[in-house]
Design an enzyme around this catalytic site. Structure first.
Site, PDB file in Angstrom:
ATOM      1  CB  ALA A   1      29.676 -24.471 -12.409  1.00 11.28           C
TER       2      ALA A   1
ATOM      3  CG  ASN B   1      22.434 -22.643 -17.148  1.00 11.58           C
ATOM      4  OD1 ASN B   1      21.399 -22.028 -17.378  1.00 11.58           O
ATOM      5  ND2 ASN B   1      22.883 -23.581 -17.956  1.00 11.58           N
TER       6      ASN B   1
ATOM      7  CG  HIS C   1      32.563 -19.314 -12.445  1.00 13.59           C
ATOM      8  ND1 HIS C   1      32.104 -18.785 -13.627  1.00 13.59           N
ATOM      9  CD2 HIS C   1      32.421 -20.660 -12.560  1.00 13.59           C
ATOM     10  CE1 HIS C   1      31.705 -19.760 -14.417  1.00 13.59           C
ATOM     11  NE2 HIS C   1      31.887 -20.893 -13.796  1.00 13.59           N
TER      12      HIS C   1
END
Length: 276
Positions: A130, A198, A228
Site C-alpha cells: 500500500a 503491514n 499514509h
C-alpha cells in the site's frame, strides 16, 4: 522453437495461500495469464468453499495442504491470516523456494524465517503493497537514514477489532473527530495492530528497522480512504510521501495491495525491470 529456446522454458509456478480479497484478485490475474508465470496451486482453510469459487470463476487449480505447496510451486504468495505465516513460510524456505509475504507485521518478530531462507537458499519477498516510495527508502538506506516517521489515518471501521484497541478499551465507534489511537515504534505498532499496519512494517524493513521507524495511527471519521504520510531524513536526501488508498471489500486492505503483488510477480520474469 524461438531463439535460444526461450519459449520452451517452463513457467514459474505460483501458489496462493488464502483466498480472501487479495488472493482471489491475484488468482484471477494468473489464470488470465501473466508471461512466464502459471497458477499452480491454492491452499486455503476451507477447500469446499475454494472449490465452489473456482467453479464459479470457470478455471481449475489444484487445492493442496500447506505442506504440499513446495511440491507444486516455486513461489507462494501469502494472503492468509498472519497467525499462520510460519506454517506457510517454513516448508517453502526449507525447500529453497520463495515466499511473497504480505503480512509484514508478522514477519518482524520472526528473524528465524530469514535465517531459514539464508540457510537453504530460499527467499522472502515483501512487495510494495500500500505504500509508494520504497525504492527511495531502500536507496537511502544504502547510506545513512536519520529518521523515518509515518502518520496513518484510517476510517474507524478499518481499525475496529484491533487487539490494542480492545486491550486498552479504546472505542472508535461514533467518532465525530479524529482520534490518535497509537504512537510509537513500528515494532510495537505491528504487535498492536497485526492486521492494520503491514505497511509500516514493510517500510521499516526497507529502511532503518522496526525500532527506529515511528508511527502515529489515527481513527478519522473524516476520511474514506487509508491515508499514509511518510517523512524520511537521510544523508542523501530528505523526502516526504503521501498516498490515499481506496479500500477493497475488506476495509483493512487497500485495492492497490493486490495490484502490487501482481506487479511484483510480473517483474520476476520481465525482460525489463524498472525500479530497484
Amino acid at each position: 522453437m524461438s531463439i535460444a529456446g526461450v519459449s520452451d522454458l517452463p513457467s514459474k509456478r505460483i501458489a496462493i495461500a488464502g483466498l480472501g480479497e487479495i488472493g482471489r484478485t491475484v488468482a484471477r490475474k494468473l489464470a488470465e495469464g501473466l508471461p512466464g508465470l502459471s497458477l499452480a496451486a491454492i491452499t486455503t482453510r476451507d477447500h469446499g468453499k475454494a472449490q465452489a469459487w473456482l467453479d464459479r470463476e470457470g478455471f481449475s487449480c489444484p487445492l493442496v495442504t500447506l505442506d504440499e505447496i513446495p511440491a507444486h510451486s516455486d513461489l507462494v504468495v501469502e494472503c492468509a491470516p498472519a497467525a499462520i505465516l510460519d506454517q506457510i513460510c517454513r516448508p517453502m524456505l526449507s525447500a529453497g523456494k520463495q515466499v511473497m509475504v504480505l503480512s509484514a507485521s508478522a514477519l518482524l518478530p520472526r528473524s528465524d524465517l530469514v535465517d531459514l531462507a539464508r540457510a537453504h537458499g530460499g527467499q522472502i519477498i515483501v512487495p510494495t503493497g500500500a505504500l509508494i516510495g520504497f525504492d527511495a527508502v531502500s536507496a537511502a538506506a544504502e547510506g545513512t537514514i536519520h529518521s523515518v516517521q509515518m502518520v496513518t489515518r484510517k476510517p474507524p471501521k478499518g481499525l475496529a477489532g484491533a487487539p490494542y484497541l480492545i486491550e486498552n478499551r479504546i472505542s472508535v465507534e461514533g467518532l465525530t473527530s479524529a482520534l490518535c489511537v497509537f504512537k510509537g515504534s513500528a515494532r510495537d505498532a505491528a504487535a498492536a495492530f497485526p492486521a492494520n499496519v503491514n505497511v509500516v512494517a514493510a517500510l521499516s524493513l526497507a529502511g532503518i528497522g522496526p525500532d527506529r521507524t515511528t508511527i502515529e495511527i489515527w481513527a478519522d471519521p473524516a476520511v474514506t480512504r487509508n491515508c499514509h504520510q511518510i517523512r524520511v531524513e537521510s544523508d542523501s536526501a530528505s523526502f516526504s510521501m503521501s498516498i490515499e488508498n481506496v479500500p477493497s471489500e475488506n476495509p483493512r486492505t487497500g485495492r492497490i495491495t493486490a495490484l502490487s503483488v501482481i506487479a511484483a510477480l510480473r517483474k520476476l520474469t520481465s525482460p525489463l525491470q524498472v525500479g530497484t
